[in-house]
Design a protein around this motif. Sequence first.
Motif, short mmCIF file in Angstrom:
data_model
loop_
_atom_site.label_atom_id
_atom_site.label_comp_id
_atom_site.label_asym_id
_atom_site.label_seq_id
_atom_site.Cartn_x
_atom_site.Cartn_y
_atom_site.Cartn_z
N THR A 23 29.21 -4.29 17.62
CA THR A 23 28.43 -3.70 16.54
C THR A 23 27.27 -2.89 17.09
O THR A 23 27.00 -1.76 16.64
CB THR A 23 27.91 -4.80 15.59
N SER A 24 26.59 -3.42 18.08
CA SER A 24 25.47 -2.72 18.70
C SER A 24 25.94 -1.43 19.36
O SER A 24 25.28 -0.39 19.28
CB SER A 24 24.83 -3.61 19.74
N ARG A 25 27.09 -1.50 20.00
CA ARG A 25 27.66 -0.33 20.67
C ARG A 25 28.03 0.75 19.65
O ARG A 25 27.78 1.93 19.87
CB ARG A 25 28.89 -0.76 21.46
N ALA A 26 28.62 0.35 18.53
CA ALA A 26 29.00 1.31 17.49
C ALA A 26 27.77 1.96 16.87
O ALA A 26 27.83 3.12 16.43
CB ALA A 26 29.83 0.63 16.42
N CYS A 27 26.66 1.26 16.83
CA CYS A 27 25.42 1.81 16.24
C CYS A 27 24.73 2.79 17.17
O CYS A 27 23.72 3.38 16.79
CB CYS A 27 24.47 0.68 15.86
N GLN A 28 25.22 2.99 18.37
CA GLN A 28 24.63 3.95 19.30
C GLN A 28 25.20 5.36 19.12
O GLN A 28 24.79 6.29 19.80
CB GLN A 28 24.84 3.49 20.75
N ARG A 29 26.17 5.52 18.20
CA ARG A 29 26.74 6.85 17.95
C ARG A 29 25.68 7.76 17.36
O ARG A 29 24.76 7.31 16.70
CB ARG A 29 27.89 6.77 16.94
N GLN A 30 25.85 9.04 17.59
CA GLN A 30 25.00 10.00 16.93
C GLN A 30 25.69 11.35 16.87
O GLN A 30 26.56 11.65 17.68
CB GLN A 30 23.62 10.09 17.55
N GLU A 31 25.31 12.13 15.88
CA GLU A 31 25.82 13.48 15.70
C GLU A 31 24.62 14.41 15.59
O GLU A 31 23.65 14.09 14.92
CB GLU A 31 26.68 13.57 14.44
#
Length: 170
Positions: free
Chosen positions: A70-78
């Motif tokens: 979950t923490s890894r997925a929250c590091q996405r950005q556009e």
Amino acid sequence: MVERLPHPDGFRLILTPNRSLSWHGNVRIWAALFVLSALIATGFTLIGAWVIIPFAGLELVALACGIYLTSRACQRQEVLSFSRDDIHLEKGRKRKQAEWTLPTRYARLRIQSPPHPFTPAKLSLTHRDTEVSIGGFLNIEDTEKLIGLLEQNGLMIEHKEPDPQIGLWF
């Protein structure tokens, strides 16, 4: 979260998922649960129920995996950069992993209405055969904020009705 920043030729939007806790906060929560689970497992072991130890360990490993993913997925950005001539979109996690450039004059924002009132609309930037989804991780309020920002800066909007769904819940 939608953040607008100045850019030399226009403006830049940074889209990120909402993060309730930092990585260190997540580790602290896991450590507190580890201590609590260890105390309970020790108590049961002392009264003779030693078989609880492997299950407590598996539970903590599963929890750690869930927190990490979950923490890894929250590091996405556009990052959407708008200039007079181009819209430049970059996607990635910790570094740029993909990028697209679309002409500002002919690009459109396609809004696919949500099938359910509690889900956000699906957004995509389109130009000819290119269609790139944006902000798939945004909540309803952030999605509406993004649509408003793009609309007030001259991007053409195209509405699309949701695809019909056949299933148990209509």
